[in-house]
Design an enzyme around this catalytic site. Structure first.
Site, mmCIF file in Angstrom:
data_model
loop_
_atom_site.group_PDB
_atom_site.id
_atom_site.type_symbol
_atom_site.label_atom_id
_atom_site.label_comp_id
_atom_site.label_asym_id
_atom_site.label_seq_id
_atom_site.Cartn_x
_atom_site.Cartn_y
_atom_site.Cartn_z
ATOM 1 N N LYS A 1 0.833 -1.213 0.000
ATOM 2 C CA LYS A 1 0.000 0.000 0.000
ATOM 3 C C LYS A 1 0.870 1.267 0.000
ATOM 4 O O LYS A 1 0.633 2.194 -0.782
ATOM 5 C CB LYS A 1 -0.922 0.008 1.226
ATOM 6 N N ASP B 1 -6.612 1.457 1.879
ATOM 7 C CA ASP B 1 -6.483 1.634 3.328
ATOM 8 C C ASP B 1 -7.846 1.376 3.968
ATOM 9 O O ASP B 1 -8.785 0.939 3.304
ATOM 10 C CB ASP B 1 -5.958 3.044 3.654
#
Ligand code: SF4
Length: 205
Positions: free
Chosen positions: A116, A134
């Site tokens: 990420k 997220d």
């Protein structure tokens, strides 16, 4: 809902999507993103000006862990993060003259930089099309029925299939900001939400 329709609504809701982490240099963004894990951009933005007024990438690699910890303490898990950012600084200086490379394999192999974080950095610095998932992205994409999974890899793929590639980075910021400020985990602002009659998991609480 067709992706075109959703993009149009997102453009009205979040007309100027952007990264909310403050930075001036490429390595500052990378380090800020590492610090943001299990923290908030707001808290990270409080500590990074102090950190980067004291250290650049060259002095950060030689800084004492205790001094780094003292500065970054508010972001949480600061012992681990202090070690990560010192090692990242060392690696960037050793391998890329202190610059952040457009190299996913290298970045993902740095401790503290997961998939990420890498997506955030590549999208922001190099405009690489990515979809960084997220907690806000997980919640919003499920509520909007864009995915039916809590698995970040599945969600990333679902969103990449749903949206055209040239919209990925913009939509990523839009969905994240919509989740952060409106479609919140607790008490989302459903009144007058344009998705109210389309939201698959309209909040009932
Ligand atoms: S109606 Fe509520 S839960 Fe659904 S997308 Fe809008 S803010 Fe989120």
């Amino acid at each position: 809902m067709k992706s075109k329709e959703l993009i149009k609504i997102l453009d009205e809701l979040v007309p100027n999507p952007h990264c909310e982490l403050n930075y001036n240099k490429d390595y500052e963004l990378l380090i800020a993103t590492v610090l943001s894990a299990q923290s908030t951009d707001k808290t990270v933005n409080l500590v990074t000006p102090v950190l980067f007024s004291k250290y650049d990438i060259y002095s950060l690699k030689d800084a004492s862990i205790e001094n780094i910890e003292r500065i970054i303490k508010p972001v949480g898990t600061y012992h681990k993060k202090a070690l990560f950012i010192k090692k990242i600084a060392q690696s960037l200086v050793d391998n890329y003259d202190g610059k952040v490379p457009n190299n996913r394999e290298y970045l993902e192999n740095l401790k503290g930089v997961g998939h990420k974080t890498c997506n955030v950095v590549l999208a922001e610095l190099f405009n690489e099309p990515t979809m960084a998932i997220d907690t806000h992205m997980i919640r919003v994409s499920n509520r909007l029925g864009l995915t039916n999974s809590g698995d970040v890899k599945v969600i990333e793929e679902d969103l990449k299939k749903y949206f055209p590639i040239d919209k990925w980075n913009r939509v990523n910021h839009q969905l994240l900001l919509f989740g952060r400020y409106r479609c919140k985990s607790i008490k989302p602002e459903c009144d007058n939400c344009p998705f109210n009659n389309k939201c698959k998991k309209t909040f009932k609480g």
